[in-house]
Scaffold this active site. Sequence first.
Site, short mmCIF file in Angstrom:
data_model
loop_
_atom_site.label_atom_id
_atom_site.label_comp_id
_atom_site.label_asym_id
_atom_site.label_seq_id
_atom_site.Cartn_x
_atom_site.Cartn_y
_atom_site.Cartn_z
CB CYS A 206 -0.94 0.01 1.21
SG CYS A 206 -0.08 0.17 2.77
CB CYS A 207 0.27 4.53 -1.17
SG CYS A 207 0.18 3.74 -2.78
N GLY A 208 1.15 3.67 2.31
CA GLY A 208 1.16 4.29 3.63
C GLY A 208 2.55 4.70 4.07
#
Length: 267
Positions: A106-108
Amino acid sequence: MNQPMKLQSHVWRYEEGAIHNVTDTIVTEFPITIILNGQEFATLVCSPEHIEELIIGFLASEGIIHHYKEIKELTIIEATGRAIIETHKINKLNVLFHSKRIITSCCGKSRQSFYFYNDARTVKPIDSVNVKISIEQCFHLMQLMQESSDIFQDTGGVHNAALCDRNGIIIARTDIGRHNALDKIYGHCLQRSIPLSDKIIVFSGRISSEVLLKVAKIGCGIVLSKSAPTELALRLAEELHITTVGFLRSHSLNIYTKPDRIDFQNI
């Protein structure tokens, strides 16, 4: 690898007032744990393709290695999801920043820990002036990248990235993680000693500060994206002399920084 990039799954689709039981194509995820010089280092969650390139690019972008020849041995054990790496030398300071991290797809914030110190310390401005592209070439390269990914067309569940010159794609990579796609390109180039200062990165995702820093580490002076940049990414692009082009659609685009690499003469 023998792991599939995509699988078929039965889903219930609502369409035009009715529920239908249909078959859909779903992307897969594969965790690979890096064992670096005998120590568990990080686990990457990725698409199961071009894993060796991913690992090499990841180690280089994190400052663990600087050249491909610094890797003494790299073995991927698919059955246990492990990559065993031995290096000739290691940057001990950079290793201290890692603590058996899990790098999710994910893009966290899992990939943001290096910006404030490590990235600022190691990334240098891109001084290449020998690459310049036209507006039409921007559109053409984006179209080529989008057409290059069968996985995206089948699933819509991956990010695409491509290393290009003015004429077309040199290498394209796909992954569930946007950073992974760029690391695969970086690893490929390190393995083959591909010059990068005159190349262009074409990317499907948002130009975040992390993505911008990764482009700088790869060494490319132009990044094209069909999505938006962030404010911090643009500040970094100015500091690092990178031309950023975003919202690149069929007939429009935005040039945010360093427009001198874009040729306006034939508009």
